[in-house]
Motif scaffolding. Sequence first.
Motif, short mmCIF file in Angstrom:
data_model
loop_
_atom_site.label_atom_id
_atom_site.label_comp_id
_atom_site.label_asym_id
_atom_site.label_seq_id
_atom_site.Cartn_x
_atom_site.Cartn_y
_atom_site.Cartn_z
N GLU A 1 0.77 -1.20 -0.08
CA GLU A 1 0.03 -0.08 0.01
C GLU A 1 0.83 1.23 0.04
O GLU A 1 0.48 2.31 -0.90
CB GLU A 1 -0.87 0.02 1.19
CG GLU A 1 -2.04 -1.11 1.24
CD GLU A 1 -3.17 -0.84 2.21
OE1 GLU A 1 -2.84 0.00 3.06
OE2 GLU A 1 -4.05 -1.96 2.41
N GLU A 2 1.87 1.29 0.79
CA GLU A 2 2.74 2.53 0.65
C GLU A 2 3.50 2.77 -0.54
O GLU A 2 3.67 3.93 -0.95
CB GLU A 2 3.96 2.21 1.95
CG GLU A 2 4.87 3.27 2.14
CD GLU A 2 6.16 2.96 2.94
OE1 GLU A 2 7.06 3.08 2.92
OE2 GLU A 2 5.79 1.97 3.95
N GLU B 1 0.85 4.00 -2.99
CA GLU B 1 0.54 5.33 -2.80
C GLU B 1 1.58 6.31 -3.35
O GLU B 1 1.50 7.30 -3.84
CB GLU B 1 0.16 5.57 -1.48
CG GLU B 1 -0.15 6.91 -0.91
CD GLU B 1 -1.19 7.43 -1.67
OE1 GLU B 1 -1.17 8.81 -1.84
OE2 GLU B 1 -2.06 6.84 -2.04
N GLN C 1 1.66 9.46 -6.11
CA GLN C 1 1.83 10.88 -5.92
C GLN C 1 2.97 11.21 -6.86
O GLN C 1 2.97 12.38 -7.38
CB GLN C 1 2.57 10.70 -4.48
CG GLN C 1 1.48 10.86 -3.31
CD GLN C 1 2.16 10.70 -1.96
OE1 GLN C 1 3.25 10.73 -1.72
NE2 GLN C 1 1.40 10.57 -0.90
#
Length: 397
Positions: free
Chosen positions: A373-374, A377, A381
């Motif tokens: 998930e990190e 994301e 970005q």
Amino acid sequence: MAKCTGNFMMKKDAVFIYSKEQLGYSFSDSHPFNQKRIVLTLDLLKKSGAITDSDIIAPRIATDDELLLAHDAKFIDIVKRAGKGEIKETAGEMYGIGTEDTPIFPNMHEASAMLVGGTLTAVDEVMSGRARHALNLGGGLHHGFKGRASGFCVYNDSSVAIKYIQQKYGARVLYIDTDAHHGDGVQWSFYDDPDVCTLSIHETGRYLFPGTGSVTERGNGKGYGTSFNFPIDAFTEDESFLEVYRTAFKEVTEYFKPDVILTQNGADAHYFDPLTHLYGTINIFHEIPRLAREMANKYCEGRWIAVGGGGYDIWRVVPRAWAHLWIAMNGIDAPTGPLPAEWVKRWQSESPVPLVETWEDPVPLYKPIPRKEEITEKNAQMLEQALHLIREKRESC
């Protein structure tokens, strides 16, 4: 097959550029850059019934004048002399040859010029209208610079080809690079050129050669806004990779509106690749060429030239990944299930690892990533930052 506009000749969907002379680009038996992967790919396509000898066109060797489109005369001369054994490795190091990455080998100039000539052959087939698409797996040497070799790459066939397209055909070129390593040599060749757009999706340079390719590298002068970089995090998986790829490709193509698309198709974003840190599966190599074909048909009347690039698991990954390029070019449904038994039997005895015997990867291919998930994301970005110029212009209209 479609009929060519303005004459009665039939235009082929695609042509495959290959001859045994391309295998002469060989640093050593132990070097990771191994052109046997082309032989493995072509044999897989033949045994799958996806290609015939009539689809194959032999490459020509690039002339010195063609190489001079993107390289210095002094550099070309050094490469020639090195291949004849006329200079020592220490003398070649300032030109990027005679190094651990790019050792000197016999007939280095001729072998390198043959790979460039293969891409020029592909260019002429497409730009002359004889074929909609063309594939030269021997090309994709995207790290070569004007006066210096780098990262297994002596001459930069894509840089020469783009200059050749501009000079001979007056076309605007979109260059798409999905190799795990940043397409630095091509980017810097056209960094201030508004008629060439470069787009590179690669593993961040924090831990990987060549260390460049930040989102802030956007072009210079009149070329500002025609260089796009999408550095994805180490351990990036399929879903995040493909989200970046689809979004970037579509938005940049709509923004730039090219006359022709040239794609570099390194197969080193796969989990098995020994030189990179991405967690891609064969699924991304199924999707990459299909979107390229769609975009070329939508914006460029089908004009799409594809070259090879990196890919260092030549047994389990590259043949399956590169076969998808040719299959997509011809509009063939993606194969599934077992690979041809004859192909597996032919090559397993030579492979140092057990071959993957299906078009798909084993499931599961690796243990779940705890930071998924990190990473996803962070890539999202980055994507937003890399495309903000296009999106700002779109919103202001």
